[in-house]
Design a protein around this motif. Structure first.
Motif, PDB file in Angstrom:
ATOM      1  N   GLN A 150     -78.275 -17.443 -72.903  1.00  0.00           N
ATOM      2  CA  GLN A 150     -79.438 -17.632 -73.774  1.00  0.00           C
ATOM      3  C   GLN A 150     -80.075 -16.377 -74.388  1.00  0.00           C
ATOM      4  O   GLN A 150     -80.294 -16.282 -75.614  1.00  0.00           O
ATOM      5  N   LEU A 151     -79.805 -15.115 -73.888  1.00  0.00           N
ATOM      6  CA  LEU A 151     -80.288 -14.018 -74.197  1.00  0.00           C
ATOM      7  C   LEU A 151     -79.255 -13.499 -75.353  1.00  0.00           C
ATOM      8  O   LEU A 151     -79.757 -13.088 -76.502  1.00  0.00           O
ATOM      9  N   LEU A 152     -78.131 -13.821 -75.103  1.00  0.00           N
ATOM     10  CA  LEU A 152     -77.023 -13.254 -76.029  1.00  0.00           C
ATOM     11  C   LEU A 152     -77.426 -14.078 -77.330  1.00  0.00           C
ATOM     12  O   LEU A 152     -77.306 -13.646 -78.397  1.00  0.00           O
ATOM     13  N   ASP A 153     -77.885 -15.466 -77.070  1.00  0.00           N
ATOM     14  CA  ASP A 153     -78.015 -16.220 -78.413  1.00  0.00           C
ATOM     15  C   ASP A 153     -78.994 -15.786 -79.184  1.00  0.00           C
ATOM     16  O   ASP A 153     -79.346 -15.899 -80.371  1.00  0.00           O
ATOM     17  N   GLU A 154     -80.066 -15.166 -78.366  1.00  0.00           N
ATOM     18  CA  GLU A 154     -81.249 -14.538 -79.090  1.00  0.00           C
ATOM     19  C   GLU A 154     -81.113 -13.185 -79.341  1.00  0.00           C
ATOM     20  O   GLU A 154     -82.191 -12.429 -80.055  1.00  0.00           O
ATOM     21  N   GLY A 155     -79.743 -12.388 -79.366  1.00  0.00           N
ATOM     22  CA  GLY A 155     -79.550 -11.245 -79.892  1.00  0.00           C
ATOM     23  C   GLY A 155     -79.554 -10.169 -79.100  1.00  0.00           C
ATOM     24  O   GLY A 155     -79.658  -8.732 -79.292  1.00  0.00           O
ATOM     25  N   ALA A 156     -79.338 -10.583 -77.692  1.00  0.00           N
ATOM     26  CA  ALA A 156     -79.330  -9.465 -76.709  1.00  0.00           C
ATOM     27  C   ALA A 156     -78.141  -8.480 -76.938  1.00  0.00           C
ATOM     28  O   ALA A 156     -77.047  -8.830 -77.601  1.00  0.00           O
ATOM     29  N   HIS A 157     -77.965  -7.498 -76.601  1.00  0.00           N
ATOM     30  CA  HIS A 157     -76.946  -6.411 -76.298  1.00  0.00           C
ATOM     31  C   HIS A 157     -76.379  -6.322 -74.833  1.00  0.00           C
ATOM     32  O   HIS A 157     -77.207  -6.329 -73.832  1.00  0.00           O
ATOM     33  N   MET A 158     -75.049  -6.585 -74.844  1.00  0.00           N
ATOM     34  CA  MET A 158     -74.488  -6.545 -73.751  1.00  0.00           C
ATOM     35  C   MET A 158     -73.401  -5.376 -73.477  1.00  0.00           C
ATOM     36  O   MET A 158     -72.589  -5.240 -74.575  1.00  0.00           O
ATOM     37  N   TYR A 159     -73.530  -4.551 -72.506  1.00  0.00           N
ATOM     38  CA  TYR A 159     -72.560  -3.546 -72.027  1.00  0.00           C
ATOM     39  C   TYR A 159     -71.821  -3.592 -70.717  1.00  0.00           C
ATOM     40  O   TYR A 159     -72.294  -4.211 -69.792  1.00  0.00           O
ATOM     41  N   PHE A 160     -70.759  -2.993 -70.755  1.00  0.00           N
ATOM     42  CA  PHE A 160     -69.727  -3.107 -69.678  1.00  0.00           C
ATOM     43  C   PHE A 160     -69.213  -1.530 -69.498  1.00  0.00           C
ATOM     44  O   PHE A 160     -68.596  -1.031 -70.302  1.00  0.00           O
ATOM     45  N   CYS A 161     -69.556  -1.210 -68.236  1.00  0.00           N
ATOM     46  CA  CYS A 161     -68.989   0.312 -68.070  1.00  0.00           C
ATOM     47  C   CYS A 161     -68.530   0.406 -66.623  1.00  0.00           C
ATOM     48  O   CYS A 161     -69.346  -0.098 -65.545  1.00  0.00           O
ATOM     49  N   GLY A 162     -67.394   1.029 -66.270  1.00  0.00           N
ATOM     50  CA  GLY A 162     -66.767   1.294 -65.107  1.00  0.00           C
ATOM     51  C   GLY A 162     -65.204   1.161 -64.835  1.00  0.00           C
ATOM     52  O   GLY A 162     -64.620   1.671 -66.260  1.00  0.00           O
ATOM     53  N   LEU A 163     -64.828   0.660 -63.938  1.00  0.00           N
ATOM     54  CA  LEU A 163     -63.129   0.666 -64.039  1.00  0.00           C
ATOM     55  C   LEU A 163     -62.692  -0.253 -65.034  1.00  0.00           C
ATOM     56  O   LEU A 163     -63.132  -1.424 -65.072  1.00  0.00           O
ATOM     57  N   LYS A 164     -61.731   0.126 -65.500  1.00  0.00           N
ATOM     58  CA  LYS A 164     -60.823  -0.922 -66.588  1.00  0.00           C
ATOM     59  C   LYS A 164     -60.626  -2.102 -65.837  1.00  0.00           C
ATOM     60  O   LYS A 164     -60.744  -3.196 -66.307  1.00  0.00           O
ATOM     61  N   GLY A 165     -60.198  -2.021 -64.593  1.00  0.00           N
ATOM     62  CA  GLY A 165     -59.787  -3.219 -63.748  1.00  0.00           C
ATOM     63  C   GLY A 165     -60.906  -4.418 -63.645  1.00  0.00           C
ATOM     64  O   GLY A 165     -60.605  -5.505 -63.154  1.00  0.00           O
ATOM     65  N   MET A 166     -62.069  -4.055 -63.929  1.00  0.00           N
ATOM     66  CA  MET A 166     -63.255  -4.808 -63.709  1.00  0.00           C
ATOM     67  C   MET A 166     -63.151  -5.776 -64.787  1.00  0.00           C
ATOM     68  O   MET A 166     -63.770  -7.007 -64.354  1.00  0.00           O
ATOM     69  N   MET A 167     -62.699  -5.746 -65.947  1.00  0.00           N
ATOM     70  CA  MET A 167     -62.839  -6.458 -67.025  1.00  0.00           C
ATOM     71  C   MET A 167     -62.098  -7.779 -67.046  1.00  0.00           C
ATOM     72  O   MET A 167     -62.776  -8.907 -67.631  1.00  0.00           O
ATOM     73  N   PRO A 168     -60.861  -7.960 -66.645  1.00  0.00           N
ATOM     74  CA  PRO A 168     -60.316  -9.354 -66.433  1.00  0.00           C
ATOM     75  C   PRO A 168     -61.111 -10.290 -65.887  1.00  0.00           C
ATOM     76  O   PRO A 168     -61.158 -11.461 -66.339  1.00  0.00           O
ATOM     77  N   GLY A 169     -61.746  -9.917 -64.622  1.00  0.00           N
ATOM     78  CA  GLY A 169     -62.383 -10.795 -63.760  1.00  0.00           C
ATOM     79  C   GLY A 169     -63.690 -11.124 -64.701  1.00  0.00           C
ATOM     80  O   GLY A 169     -64.316 -12.490 -64.659  1.00  0.00           O
ATOM     81  N   ILE A 170     -64.307 -10.440 -65.251  1.00  0.00           N
ATOM     82  CA  ILE A 170     -65.678 -10.575 -65.976  1.00  0.00           C
ATOM     83  C   ILE A 170     -65.357 -11.594 -67.132  1.00  0.00           C
ATOM     84  O   ILE A 170     -66.120 -12.281 -67.438  1.00  0.00           O
ATOM     85  N   GLN A 171     -64.305 -11.193 -67.958  1.00  0.00           N
ATOM     86  CA  GLN A 171     -63.921 -11.880 -68.899  1.00  0.00           C
ATOM     87  C   GLN A 171     -63.788 -13.282 -68.719  1.00  0.00           C
ATOM     88  O   GLN A 171     -64.083 -14.347 -69.457  1.00  0.00           O
ATOM     89  N   GLU A 172     -62.827 -13.536 -67.524  1.00  0.00           N
ATOM     90  CA  GLU A 172     -62.720 -14.855 -67.240  1.00  0.00           C
ATOM     91  C   GLU A 172     -63.702 -15.638 -66.619  1.00  0.00           C
ATOM     92  O   GLU A 172     -64.149 -16.840 -67.062  1.00  0.00           O
ATOM     93  N   THR A 173     -64.800 -15.067 -66.178  1.00  0.00           N
ATOM     94  CA  THR A 173     -66.124 -15.522 -65.762  1.00  0.00           C
ATOM     95  C   THR A 173     -66.961 -16.025 -66.903  1.00  0.00           C
ATOM     96  O   THR A 173     -67.421 -17.088 -66.983  1.00  0.00           O
ATOM     97  N   LEU A 174     -66.891 -14.998 -68.126  1.00  0.00           N
ATOM     98  CA  LEU A 174     -67.893 -15.526 -69.131  1.00  0.00           C
ATOM     99  C   LEU A 174     -67.003 -16.587 -69.918  1.00  0.00           C
ATOM    100  O   LEU A 174     -67.962 -17.432 -70.467  1.00  0.00           O
TER     101      LEU A 174
END
Length: 221
Positions: A150-174
Motif C-alpha cells: 500500500q505504501l509503495l502504491d502511494e509512492g514510498a521509496h524502498m531500499y535494500f542494502c547488505g549482502l548480495k545473497g539476501m536479495m533472492p529470498g527478498i525478491q521471492e517474498t515480494l
C-alpha cells in the motif's frame, strides 16, 4: 594541495601490532601524510529531499550503515529547510540480538518519533517465522506485506542494502506477496525502478562526493 570542490575529509588511525604480519604494508604510508580516494563507484544510494516522503529500508548486518546516516538526517541533524515529517520504516536482519548495530540509537528514535519511525528486526538464530523456520528479514517483509505494498502504491521509496545473497529470498517474498494480491511483480518492480522508488546496494557505504581526503596517523599499540 590543489583545491577540490565537494571533497570530504576524515582521519584514519593505524595501530601497529608488533606480531601483525601486515605491519610492513602499513609502513608505505607516511605519518600525517595524505591519500586521495576516488569515488563513488557503483550505484549511489541517496535520500530524497522531500520531507514528507515515506522510506522503507531493508538491511542485513552492516548494510545498516547508510540507513543510520538517513535517520540521523531525519531525526538528529538541524538541516535548514528540511524537517522530516514523513515515515521511515526500518527492517533489520541479523543472527543474534547482540549483533544489532546501533539498536539503542534506533530505539530512541522509536520512542521520540513514534509517528514517523517504525523499526522491525529479524533474529535468525533467536526467532521463528510463522512456519517454524528461522526468522529472516524477508519473513518480516512478508508479515507486513499488505502495508508495504500500500505504501509503495502511494509512492514510498524502498531500499535494500547488505549482502548480495539476501536479495533472492527478498525478491521471492515480494513476488509471492504481489501474486497473492493479483499483482505482476516484474511489472511492479519495473515501474518502481522507473520512478526511482527502488534502490539496491550491496555495499555498506556510499558517498556523494567525488574525492575523499584522508589524513593518516600511524601509532603503536
Amino acid at each position: 594541495m590543489i583545491p577540490i570542490p565537494n571533497f570530504q575529509m576524515f582521519v584514519v588511525l593505524f595501530v601497529l601490532f608488533t606480531i601483525c604480519h601486515c605491519d610492513s604494508y602499513c609502513f608505505i604510508f607516511h605519518n600525517f601524510g595524505v591519500l586521495f580516494f576516488p569515488g563513488p563507484s557503483g550505484k549511489i544510494m541517496l535520500l530524497p529531499e522531500h520531507p514528507k516522503a515515506t522510506h522503507i529500508m531493508v538491511a542485513t548486518g552492516t548494510g545498516i550503515a547508510p540507513y543510520r546516516a538517513f535517520l540521523r538526517r531525519m531525526f538528529m541533524e538541524d538541516i535548514p529547510n528540511y524537517k522530516f515529517s514523513g515515515l521511515s520504516w526500518l527492517f533489520l536482519g541479523v543472527a543474534n540480538s547482540d549483533s544489532l548495530l546501533y539498536h539503542d540509537e534506533f530505539a530512541q528514535y522509536l520512542k521520540k518519533f513514534p509517528d514517523h519511525f517504525r523499526y522491525d528486526i529479524a533474529l535468525s538464530r533467536e526467532q521463528r517465522n510463522k512456519n517454524g523456520g528461522k526468522m529472516y528479514v524477508q519473513d518480516k517483509i512478508e508479515e507486513y506485506g499488505d502495508e508495504l505494498f500500500q505504501l509503495l502504491d502511494e509512492g514510498a521509496h524502498m531500499y535494500f542494502c547488505g549482502l548480495k545473497g539476501m536479495m533472492p529470498g527478498i525478491q521471492e517474498t515480494l513476488k509471492r506477496v504481489a501474486e497473492q494480491k493479483g499483482i505482476n511483480w516484474e511489472e511492479k518492480l519495473s515501474t518502481l525502478k522507473k520512478n526511482k522508488c527502488m534502490a539496491i546496494n550491496y555495499t555498506w557505504f556510499t558517498y556523494k562526493n567525488n574525492i575523499c581526503q584522508v589524513y593518516i596517523y600511524i601509532g603503536n599499540w
